[in-house]
Design a protein around this motif. Sequence first.
Motif, PDB file in Angstrom:
ATOM      1  N   SER A 252       0.858  -1.183   0.000  1.00 55.53           N
ATOM      2  CA  SER A 252       0.000   0.000   0.000  1.00 55.53           C
ATOM      3  C   SER A 252       0.897   1.235   0.000  1.00 55.53           C
ATOM      4  CB  SER A 252      -0.942   0.004   1.208  1.00 55.53           C
ATOM      5  OG  SER A 252      -0.222   0.045   2.418  1.00 55.53           O
ATOM      6  N   PHE A 253       0.583   2.162  -0.877  1.00 56.29           N
ATOM      7  CA  PHE A 253       1.425   3.349  -1.010  1.00 56.29           C
ATOM      8  C   PHE A 253       0.633   4.479  -1.651  1.00 56.29           C
ATOM      9  CE2 PHE A 253       1.709   1.166  -5.007  1.00 56.29           C
ATOM     10  CZ  PHE A 253       1.868   2.130  -5.978  1.00 56.29           C
ATOM     11  N   ASN A 254       1.151   5.685  -1.500  1.00 56.00           N
ATOM     12  CA  ASN A 254       0.548   6.878  -2.100  1.00 56.00           C
ATOM     13  C   ASN A 254       1.534   7.472  -3.089  1.00 56.00           C
ATOM     14  OD1 ASN A 254      -1.905   8.794  -1.699  1.00 56.00           O
ATOM     15  ND2 ASN A 254      -0.164  10.179  -1.847  1.00 56.00           N
ATOM     16  N   GLU A 307       1.253   7.485   6.940  1.00 53.93           N
ATOM     17  CA  GLU A 307      -0.209   7.424   6.912  1.00 53.93           C
ATOM     18  C   GLU A 307      -0.845   8.776   6.632  1.00 53.93           C
ATOM     19  OE1 GLU A 307       1.705   6.248   9.223  1.00 53.93           O
ATOM     20  OE2 GLU A 307       1.299   4.114   9.536  1.00 53.93           O
ATOM     21  N   SER A 308      -0.167   9.854   7.028  1.00 55.41           N
ATOM     22  CA  SER A 308      -0.749  11.176   6.807  1.00 55.41           C
ATOM     23  C   SER A 308      -0.813  11.518   5.328  1.00 55.41           C
ATOM     24  CB  SER A 308       0.054  12.245   7.563  1.00 55.41           C
ATOM     25  OG  SER A 308       1.330  12.440   6.980  1.00 55.41           O
ATOM     26  N   TYR A 309       0.086  10.945   4.514  1.00 52.37           N
ATOM     27  CA  TYR A 309       0.077  11.229   3.088  1.00 52.37           C
ATOM     28  C   TYR A 309      -1.057  10.491   2.383  1.00 52.37           C
ATOM     29  CZ  TYR A 309       4.458  13.732   3.401  1.00 52.37           C
ATOM     30  OH  TYR A 309       5.421  14.662   3.716  1.00 52.37           O
ATOM     31  N   PHE A 317      -7.722  15.861   5.653  1.00 52.16           N
ATOM     32  CA  PHE A 317      -6.555  16.655   5.291  1.00 52.16           C
ATOM     33  C   PHE A 317      -5.603  16.615   6.484  1.00 52.16           C
ATOM     34  CE2 PHE A 317      -9.287  19.150   2.262  1.00 52.16           C
ATOM     35  CZ  PHE A 317      -8.518  18.914   1.125  1.00 52.16           C
ATOM     36  N   VAL A 318      -4.342  16.281   6.242  1.00 51.66           N
ATOM     37  CA  VAL A 318      -3.336  16.288   7.296  1.00 51.66           C
ATOM     38  C   VAL A 318      -2.102  16.997   6.759  1.00 51.66           C
ATOM     39  CG1 VAL A 318      -1.925  14.926   8.863  1.00 51.66           C
ATOM     40  CG2 VAL A 318      -4.190  14.097   8.202  1.00 51.66           C
ATOM     41  N   PHE A 319      -1.614  17.992   7.493  1.00 54.77           N
ATOM     42  CA  PHE A 319      -0.441  18.757   7.075  1.00 54.77           C
ATOM     43  C   PHE A 319       0.569  18.791   8.219  1.00 54.77           C
ATOM     44  CE2 PHE A 319      -4.233  20.946   5.193  1.00 54.77           C
ATOM     45  CZ  PHE A 319      -4.074  20.460   3.911  1.00 54.77           C
ATOM     46  N   PHE A 320       1.839  18.542   7.888  1.00 48.36           N
ATOM     47  CA  PHE A 320       2.909  18.630   8.874  1.00 48.36           C
ATOM     48  C   PHE A 320       4.020  19.513   8.323  1.00 48.36           C
ATOM     49  CE2 PHE A 320       0.979  14.706  10.440  1.00 48.36           C
ATOM     50  CZ  PHE A 320       0.957  14.973  11.799  1.00 48.36           C
ATOM     51  N   ASN A 321       4.221  20.647   8.951  1.00 57.45           N
ATOM     52  CA  ASN A 321       5.292  21.568   8.536  1.00 57.45           C
ATOM     53  C   ASN A 321       5.248  21.817   7.034  1.00 57.45           C
ATOM     54  OD1 ASN A 321       6.080  21.456  11.192  1.00 57.45           O
ATOM     55  ND2 ASN A 321       7.755  20.046  10.832  1.00 57.45           N
TER      56      ASN A 321
END
Length: 390
Positions: A252-254, A307-309, A317-321
């Motif tokens: 599993s990948f994005n 997982e956030s991607y 929606f998940v954003f990190f820095n």
Amino acid sequence: MLDDNELYSLLSACRQGTLDPSGRLKLELWADQAPENRVLLDLVTGDSEAAGQLKTLYSYDERRVWQNVRREAARRRRRRVFRAVIRTGAAAALLLGMVWSADRIYERYQQRDALVSVIEPGHTKAVLELSSGMKVALTDRAEQRITEADKTQIVVNPQSATFTQTAEPEKAAEPLINRIIVPKGGEYHLELSDGTKVWLNSESEIAFPTQFTGGTRTVELQGEAYFEVEADAAHPFVVRTDLLSVHVVGTSFNLMTYRDDPAVETTLITGSLKVVRDQAETLLEPGMQARLDKATNTLTTREVYAESYAAWARQMFVFFNEPISSICRKLARWYDVEIDASAPELDRMLYSGMIRRAEAFNKIAELLSATDELIFRERDGRIVVEKKKQ
């Protein structure tokens, strides 16, 4: 069946201890419908190891949920906590985070720099292009069955499309290629004839054979997709893009490969894969990302919150820095709105936050504006993002 608004209200009431017996029964029935629902309810009621970790994650000042990340120590703390939480179920943890935090932030700042128009989120919609050139709209349509020239059975409905290879397919001189095209403001889910599941994000397109033959299972992608590949060691699954290809077996990948983005990002969730660029190969382990910088033509790897991607495929929606310019590109595709975040000073502004994709754009704009550093304005049918003057 609970809609998003009713579910959000019931979970909030449960958290606050004001849920009546009728509401509790509704939540219990909802929780029994799927394992991930039960995980979320256990998190809210505190019957989960992750509940304490989530409280730690959101224990700091609510204004900082969407504030610039300036302190390295705080970033490392959030990273450790989030990594532990995400293993218990990404979708549940992310939604619960907003139940604890975003509702109060939004209420506090909803009158600040509000947009005039209400911009609704995207929804399921796409177009299926058959090998004959015939196009089938995959929106607001009752289930229908289509038989391709090679006897592949296609079942399409407003939510997904499934391709099933028949026991004795007719031989064709060349594989029959189908395409699914998702416009801005859309998303779609499909299952290929080998059992591989694909979630397509807004402004994306995938081309694939109705039946896989030969030594590899090859598809072509433009845009963004999350894949759950059916394992078949004898027939690797290959995703080709304009700039590179990804080779996997059961994984599993994005993969994000938009033409207007500065980089191509391949993020591995589970399994293993290799990214092939020209004659070079890069192997990834779970939790790693390969990033091809288009400007420098360099391919690098890094550890990420994998997982956030893929959270967008779980309606988050998940954003990190993340730079505001990158965030706005994602929002523009999902909300089908033009957003101008080209001001040079915005490139240095990094944000972290999470929110459901089902929310109106206005709510995200309010959350970002709550940092007292950004303002969203409507001008000539588009949204302009500016840095607030101090």
